[in-house]
Design an enzyme around this catalytic site. Structure first.
Site, mmCIF file in Angstrom:
data_model
loop_
_atom_site.group_PDB
_atom_site.id
_atom_site.type_symbol
_atom_site.label_atom_id
_atom_site.label_comp_id
_atom_site.label_asym_id
_atom_site.label_seq_id
_atom_site.Cartn_x
_atom_site.Cartn_y
_atom_site.Cartn_z
ATOM 1 N N TYR A 45 0.830 -1.206 0.000
ATOM 2 C CA TYR A 45 0.000 0.000 0.000
ATOM 3 C C TYR A 45 0.869 1.263 0.000
ATOM 4 O O TYR A 45 0.461 2.307 -0.492
ATOM 5 C CB TYR A 45 -0.888 0.041 1.250
ATOM 6 C CG TYR A 45 -2.101 -0.861 1.204
ATOM 7 C CD1 TYR A 45 -2.413 -1.626 0.080
ATOM 8 C CD2 TYR A 45 -2.962 -0.929 2.298
ATOM 9 C CE1 TYR A 45 -3.532 -2.440 0.056
ATOM 10 C CE2 TYR A 45 -4.086 -1.735 2.285
ATOM 11 C CZ TYR A 45 -4.371 -2.503 1.168
ATOM 12 O OH TYR A 45 -5.487 -3.301 1.150
ATOM 13 N N CYS A 77 -3.217 -1.864 9.902
ATOM 14 C CA CYS A 77 -2.295 -1.303 8.914
ATOM 15 C C CYS A 77 -2.283 0.209 9.107
ATOM 16 O O CYS A 77 -3.339 0.854 9.040
ATOM 17 C CB CYS A 77 -2.798 -1.662 7.519
ATOM 18 S SG CYS A 77 -1.933 -0.831 6.176
ATOM 19 N N CYS A 191 4.401 0.994 11.038
ATOM 20 C CA CYS A 191 3.916 0.072 10.015
ATOM 21 C C CYS A 191 3.831 -1.260 10.736
ATOM 22 O O CYS A 191 4.788 -1.661 11.417
ATOM 23 C CB CYS A 191 4.904 -0.014 8.854
ATOM 24 S SG CYS A 191 4.541 -1.350 7.692
HETATM 25 N N1 DGL Z 1 1.369 -3.035 7.097
HETATM 26 C C1 DGL Z 1 1.148 -1.788 6.481
HETATM 27 C C2 DGL Z 1 1.284 -0.598 7.410
HETATM 28 O O1 DGL Z 1 1.064 -0.719 8.541
HETATM 29 C C3 DGL Z 1 1.456 -1.480 5.081
HETATM 30 C C4 DGL Z 1 2.563 -2.071 4.312
HETATM 31 C C5 DGL Z 1 2.358 -1.779 2.839
HETATM 32 O O2 DGL Z 1 1.434 -2.397 2.280
HETATM 33 O O3 DGL Z 1 3.079 -0.940 2.274
HETATM 34 O O4 DGL Z 1 1.597 0.489 7.025
#
Ligand code: DGL
Length: 266
Positions: A45, A77, A191
């Site tokens: 994402y 996330c 993250c």
């Molecule tokens: N696990 C995700 C977050 O907390 C996102 C990682 C990604 O899809 O770039 O930001």
């Protein structure tokens, strides 16, 4: 409030990062049925635009809520939460818990007043993060860096692959090179993937830099919202992926050790 004891908690992330929230949740609500949804077809994402992320997350969660009838949704996330939490709350008639960078606890524990924050490219540019900084780290220094390589490294680590220490050293070096960087004594893992690299981060940053993430706080928040509800799991927890099942290859041991059945396609 759910009156169906089999109704699950739906945990959602782009990949395996939300398992750090899942692990914390199982400590406080071991009996609660959980469906974990990894949007592997949309991973990562962090390199997407705000509108791509908001449309994707709101659309998928709407469809998942219809199919799985969860009692609560947790967006495990930071990227999706800092961008789309408000929108998802508007479209789902369910409690929705988000994951936002743990700036508040980091500000409470820093001695030097200098906090590092590692997140995705999309997360670190969000106004939501500016607001958390203004609210909780006023008078402190917050140094932000994007570390997209660590998302892929965490995904690989959970599939049994080695992590290249140079990736982590690069993140440390970029933070340390910023004005005030050498004073960092608290590091916000903004993250959900990054706590999976806790040992590697400790090796690069040293034990004097405290790593701070929101997983335990989110788990407590979920437990609080579900207080008094009954849980009756009807089988092992489910791990659902978007895209082909091949995306979950290599995760078998990580899933089995966490009590999931075999990965399924959404
Ligand atoms: N696990 C995700 C977050 O907390 C996102 C990682 C990604 O899809 O770039 O930001």
């Amino acid at each position: 409030m759910s009156d169906n004891p089999a109704s699950p908690i739906l945990l959602f992330d782009s990949g395996v990062g939300g398992l750090t929230v899942y692990d914390a949740l199982r400590k406080v609500l071991p009996e609660a049925p959980v469906i974990y949804a990894a949007d592997l077809a949309g991973l990562p994402y962090g390199s997407k635009t705000e509108s791509q992320i908001a449309a994707r997350v709101a659309g998928l969660l709407g469809r998942m809520a219809e199919r799985f009838r969860p009692r609560l949704v947790c967006i495990a996330c930071n990227t999706a939460s800092t961008i789309a939490l408000g929108m998802v709350r508007d479209v789902l008639e369910l409690p929705v818990v988000g994951t936002v960078p743990a700036i508040k606890p980091a500000a409470a524990l820093t001695q030097t007043g200098t906090i590092g924050l590692v997140g995705t490219e999309a997360t670190i540019r969000q106004a939501y993060v500016d607001e958390l900084e203004a609210q909780f780290a006023n008078g402190k220094r917050l140094l932000r860096v994007a570390a997209p390589g660590l998302v892929a490294a965490a995904e690989a680590k959970l599939r049994g692959q080695a992590v290249d220490p140079a990736l982590i050293d690069d993140v440390r070096d970029r933070l340390t090179a910023m004005p005030g960087g050498p004073d960092i004594d608290a590091l916000v893992l903004a993250c959900t993937h990054f706590p999976l690299l806790g040992e590697e981060l400790a090796a690069a940053f040293g034990s004097d830099v405290r790593q701070v993430d929101g997983a335990a706080g989110i788990a407590r928040r979920i437990a609080h919202l579900l207080e008094g509800q009954e849980f009756a799991a009807q089988g092992p927890n489910r791990f659902i992926v978007t895209g082909p099942l091949a995306g979950a290859e290599g995760l078998e041991a990580a899933l089995a050790s966490r009590g999931f059945g075999p990965a399924e396609v959404f």
